[in-house]
Design an enzyme around this catalytic site. Structure first.
Site, short mmCIF file in Angstrom:
data_model
loop_
_atom_site.label_atom_id
_atom_site.label_comp_id
_atom_site.label_asym_id
_atom_site.label_seq_id
_atom_site.Cartn_x
_atom_site.Cartn_y
_atom_site.Cartn_z
N ASP A 163 34.53 29.64 42.59
CA ASP A 163 34.61 28.20 42.25
C ASP A 163 33.24 27.55 42.03
OD1 ASP A 163 37.36 27.77 42.19
OD2 ASP A 163 37.50 27.37 44.34
N HIS A 222 35.88 29.28 36.73
CA HIS A 222 36.48 28.23 35.88
C HIS A 222 35.48 27.88 34.78
CE1 HIS A 222 39.85 27.32 38.55
NE2 HIS A 222 39.01 27.21 39.55
FE1 FEO Z 1 39.47 26.89 45.14
FE2 FEO Z 1 39.54 27.49 41.75
O1 FEO Z 1 40.18 27.47 43.52
#
Ligand code: FEO
Length: 387
Positions: A163, A222
């Protein structure tokens, strides 16, 4: 579906979530991606997976390079289901695979999936040889769950950061030099503000833990992969995690008959007169997750509501609750609002700002419609108290 080469024998095999607009309450106007990575060596290694509904996409990208059944190791850097959601499917296909995770990762994964997978538990300093390469693990607890860890590949100088350093962006581009840097930093700031902000001291520890590593690439879980602007994102993380603020005020409010809005406009004028950058954000038109992006770097947080049913407007209550949970530090607060007869709203907001740990300025509380004299007096008084 094609895999994307990150380095020699290292591929991005994630999923792109083009349509997501609400990520557990966080407004993701640009969508998102869940990035999984495949390392081809004597042992084939998959680093993280994707949200369950993009599992087929990940498996198609892996199959572009190898048979997923041949995977030897699956690294789980983080339990949250946007990264672990496809573990049941991939572990069912890769039947000989060992699942590598932190001690808290094991606890979390077992609690989520009630599984019987073959685990290998790793801590900071542990390594895993996969042939020509050796993976190194660094635990980063509470950035942003207890189980978080990052995986470092010294031979290729790649940090698989999960993350940390991520952004919610769906795009066909995969690297930071393929999209405008301003958009990437804005989305990284929004991500930090809404996911990581409460854990500044843990982020500082994690930054220190990886500071000795030579890093050419930060492969996030991400959004885009950092390879050309690594000093920029590291500098911003240093700034955000130390709660360093700018000469900036955010004025957040809702209004019934525009009287609280008139006060908000006056507050903007006072800060502008003092040379501050100001963001005026009506809660009807601005999502709380976008307001938090601005709060991350603002010294003053001004919050206004008229009195409604002896209380504050629900939009304002929602923002205050959300901000308290995200716990920005070293801020000054200002409560303001208009009222008709009972007038509790300003006191309620002021207490909420104090509960956030903010120092507060003298509030602005005006009955019915503020006239020019009242407004001028309030602006002057406020200007005098702005640092
Ligand atoms: Fe803490 Fe992208 O999940």
């Amino acid at each position: 579906m094609k895999a994307v080469k990150v380095a020699e024998n290292i591929y991005w095999v994630g999923g792109i979530d083009w349509h997501i607009r609400n990520f557990h309450g966080y407004m993701t106007q640009r969508g998102s991606s869940y990035n999984a990575y495949l390392v081809i060596d004597e042992k084939i290694t998959l680093i993280d997976t994707v949200k369950h509904y993009l599992c087929d996409e990940m498996i198609a990208r892996i199959s572009d390079i190898v048979d997923p059944a041949d995977i030897d190791y699956v690294i789980s850097n983080h339990v949250e289901m946007d990264h672990s959601g496809s573990l049941p499917e991939i572990m069912a296909i890769a039947t000989k695979a060992t699942l590598v995770t932190s001690p808290n990762g094991e606890k979390g994964l077992k609690a989520h999936f009630k599984d019987q997978w073959n685990y290998r538990i790793v801590k900071s300093g542990d390594t895993l040889n996969i042939g020509k390469r050796t993976l190194a693990f660094v635990q980063t607890p509470m950035v942003h769950w207890p189980d978080n860890m990052v995986t470092y590949l010294p031979e290729d100088k790649i940090l698989f950061s999960n993350d940390a350093f991520g952004q919610h962006i769906a795009s066909s581009e995969r690297f930071d030099d393929e999209l405008p840097l301003g958009i990437l930093l804005e989305e990284a700031q929004k991500y930090y503000a809404n996911i990581v902000l409460p854990y500044g001291s843990q982020v500082q520890k994690a930054l220190e833990a990886v500071s000795g590593l030579e890093i050419n690439t930060i492969a996030t879980s991400h959004g885009i992969i950092w390879r050309s602007h690594i000093p920029d994102i590291l500098r911003e993380y240093q700034k955000w995690s130390s709660n360093t603020t700018e000469n900036k005020a955010v004025v957040v409010y809702d209004t019934m008959w525009n009287s609280t809005e008139i006060i908000a406009d006056g507050i903007v004028e006072a800060f502008e007169n003092k040379g501050y950058q100001v963001k005026l954000m009506n809660l009807r038109n601005n999502h709380i997750s976008d307001i938090m992006t601005e709060v991350t770097t603002a010294k003053y947080i001004c919050v206004g509501s008229p009195t409604l049913n002896n209380n504050i407007m629900p939009t304002v209550a929602s923002f205050l609750t959300y901000m308290k949970g995200l716990a920005p530090k070293n801020r000054m607060g200002l409560a303001f609002g208009s009222y008709g007869w009972s007038g509790q709203s300003v006191g309620i907001i002021e207490q909420a700002l104090k509960d956030c740990g903010f120092e507060t300025l003298e509030n602005i509380r005006i009955q019915y419609i503020p006239d020019e004299d009242q407004l001028e007096e309030s602006i002057k008084k406020l200007e005098g108290s702005i640092l």
